[in-house]
Design a protein around this motif. Structure first.
Motif, PDB file in Angstrom:
ATOM      1  N   THR A 407      77.240  20.572  85.401  1.00 41.10           N
ATOM      2  CA  THR A 407      77.456  21.917  85.959  1.00 41.10           C
ATOM      3  C   THR A 407      78.547  21.893  87.022  1.00 41.10           C
ATOM      4  O   THR A 407      79.418  22.781  87.062  1.00 41.10           O
ATOM      5  N   ALA A 408      78.521  20.846  87.872  1.00 42.14           N
ATOM      6  CA  ALA A 408      79.549  20.720  88.907  1.00 42.14           C
ATOM      7  C   ALA A 408      80.944  20.547  88.278  1.00 42.14           C
ATOM      8  O   ALA A 408      81.924  21.173  88.703  1.00 42.14           O
ATOM      9  N   GLU A 409      81.013  19.669  87.231  1.00 44.76           N
ATOM     10  CA  GLU A 409      82.292  19.463  86.551  1.00 44.76           C
ATOM     11  C   GLU A 409      82.768  20.754  85.891  1.00 44.76           C
ATOM     12  O   GLU A 409      83.954  21.085  85.908  1.00 44.76           O
ATOM     13  N   TYR A 410      81.815  21.476  85.307  1.00 46.93           N
ATOM     14  CA  TYR A 410      82.165  22.742  84.650  1.00 46.93           C
ATOM     15  C   TYR A 410      82.734  23.734  85.650  1.00 46.93           C
ATOM     16  O   TYR A 410      83.715  24.421  85.373  1.00 46.93           O
ATOM     17  N   GLN A 411      82.082  23.775  86.834  1.00 46.08           N
ATOM     18  CA  GLN A 411      82.580  24.685  87.865  1.00 46.08           C
ATOM     19  C   GLN A 411      83.984  24.290  88.314  1.00 46.08           C
ATOM     20  O   GLN A 411      84.858  25.148  88.544  1.00 46.08           O
ATOM     21  N   GLN A 412      84.201  22.944  88.425  1.00 45.46           N
ATOM     22  CA  GLN A 412      85.538  22.477  88.796  1.00 45.46           C
ATOM     23  C   GLN A 412      86.562  22.876  87.729  1.00 45.46           C
ATOM     24  O   GLN A 412      87.659  23.367  88.025  1.00 45.46           O
TER      25      GLN A 412
END
Length: 492
Positions: A407-412
């Motif tokens: 999720t964090a990578e997706y947000q990035q």
């Protein structure tokens, strides 16, 4: 409490002056794994309130209230409710030593006993009663610390005058009482005689601990100190009947010495009934309603016996001197063969009922064992599912962590994507501008090339002059610059 070691059964009837001391002595026992079953037998004083206060303070106390039915019924209710491995009957006006249950349980468990006998001492509410102390002796001079059959220890204690038919001086195995369906005869006094007689004669392993753990209170208006009445005669008579039933059930397993001891104890109850009845005033000797079906036996054995005996020993010797034959001994014991046969038939019917109860108990026991097996299987399955759940929980934690990382990578990436989209829009606008500029340059280049071709010819020079005349100086200037630029490139 999952493992109850001892069930303490305490009938309570109008003993509010003594109840607190009795309860405190039980609650303060060094053995903590106990349950305290208090049967409030229709008390009309403050006893129930005292019980409820103690029950709120100690979760091990269970209070059962019923209408007044007597101590026998109260104790039987307690036996039915008991869940402990052992049962101890406590009186509500007496006191138990702090380490009593712990010591009794330890010895009974170690030696796998059906019944364990203990001693007692007495104390008096009224000093004036101390002159009767000899009547209330519950301490044995001898110690019977080995393991005996019940009948063998009964004979030894009886011969020494040290057998006491008091339930509070005995520590019972719950299995022993329930397997043999041993209960108190309801509605009579002196019920202890038959109950303890059956408990010891049917016991396979018994012993004695020579400690006065029980402290017996001698007070006015108790059953032990009250004036003798018809109830006493009737109670001894019923005990005699019940004890003879037990004798017929176990007789084949007894030695001759054990039979003699048992017959002497049975006869003592009959002698007591006869002597008490004979001493009653005439207005207290007719209790048709109380006797019921026992009336005929009572008349023959107590009211009009063939002979009155002063003691059980005298009665026993009189019977034994006529014959050692078993049938004649039984016939003399009942005074007439007719009465013996009638009583025997009655007890045979009781044996059939007892057998049915025993069979039901065995079936329930087998059912209980099956349920224990099912419980073990369910417990095993539960542990397996519990372990699987733990593993899945760990995997779930890992997956949640991985999900958070993704999720964090997706947000990035979403942020970068937005930035690229903006760059794309900006570059698209610049591209469109450059395309438009290129188009205009292409048009200008074509125009310049045309001008250049014209300048190369005479017509070109004329074109320039024409442009001057027409005011196209700016365009001509640009064309000339382009023209001379090309010429310069060619020379180089």
């Amino acid at each position: 409490m999952s493992d109850i070691k001892v069930s303490v059964i305490m009938p309570v009837y109008n003993t509010d002056n003594y109840l607190t001391a009795a309860l405190e002595s039980i609650c303060n026992q060094s053995l903590k794994e106990i349950e305290i079953i208090c049967i409030n037998d229709g008390s009309t004083d403050n006893s129930l309130n005292i019980l409820e206060v103690f029950a709120q303070r100690d979760a091990r106390i269970f209070v059962h209230t019923q209408k007044n039915e007597g101590v026998s019924c109260a104790r039987n209710v307690g036996i039915g409710l008991a869940k402990g491995r052992y049962i101890y009957f406590m009186d509500s006006d007496d006191v138990l030593a702090e380490n009593a249950l712990s010591s009794l349980f330890e010895k009974a468990e170690k030696e796998k006993l059906d019944v364990l006998y203990l001693d007692a001492d007495v104390f008096f509410d009224d000093v004036s009663m101390k002159n009767e102390a000899e009547r209330f002796n519950y301490s044995r001079k001898k110690e019977y610390s080995g393991v005996y059959t019940g009948a063998a220890l009964f004979r030894l204690m009886s011969n020494e005058g040290e057998y006491f038919a008091t339930p509070w001086s005995q520590f019972f195995s719950s299995e022993h009482l329930k397997r043999n369906a041993i209960l108190f005869h309801p509605g009579v006094i002196h019920e202890d005689n038959a109950f303890t007689f059956e408990a010891i004669l049917k016991a396979k392993r018994v012993s004695h601990i020579n400690q006065p753990f029980f402290h017996r209170r001698i007070r006015e208006n108790s059953i032990m100190t009250s004036k003798l009445s018809f109830k006493n005669a009737y109670g001894y008579f019923v005990s005699y009947i019940d004890m003879f039933r037990v004798f017929t059930e176990v007789e084949s397993e007894l030695s001759e010495e054990e039979k003699d001891a048992a017959l002497a104890r049975i006869g003592q109850n009959l002698v007591n009934a006869q002597n008490i009845y004979a001493a009653l005033p005439e207005d207290e000797t007719d209790f048709e309603a109380t006797l019921g079906s026992y009336r005929r036996f009572f008349d023959r054995l107590v009211v009009k016996p063939g002979k009155s005996y002063k003691s059980a020993e005298e009665w026993k010797k009189t019977v034994l001197k006529h014959s050692q034959d078993k049938e004649k001994l039984k016939a003399k014991l009942e005074l007439t063969k007719e009465n013996y046969e009638t009583v025997k038939n009655y007890f045979e019917s009781l044996k059939v009922k007892n057998k049915a109860v025993t069979e039901n108990y065995e079936q329930l026991k087998l059912h209980h064992e099956k349920l224990k097996g099912y419980k073990s299987a369910v417990d095993g399955k539960y542990e397996s599912l519990k372990n699987d759940y733990s593993e899945l929980s760990e995997k779930n934690k890992e997956l949640l962590a991985e999900l958070e990382r993704i999720t964090a990578e997706y947000q990035q990436l979403s942020g970068k994507n937005k930035s690229l989209a903006l760059d794309y829009d900006r570059l698209s606008e610049e591209y469109n501008e450059l395309t438009e500029t290129g188009r205009r340059l292409s048009e200008n280049l074509e125009e310049i090339e045309n001008i250049y071709e014209k300048l190369k010819s005479t017509k070109g020079r004329r074109f320039i002059i024409s442009c001057f005349e027409n005011g196209y100086r700016y365009t001509i200037k640009r064309c000339l610059l382009a023209f001379f630029g090309r010429l310069f490139k060619k020379k180089r």
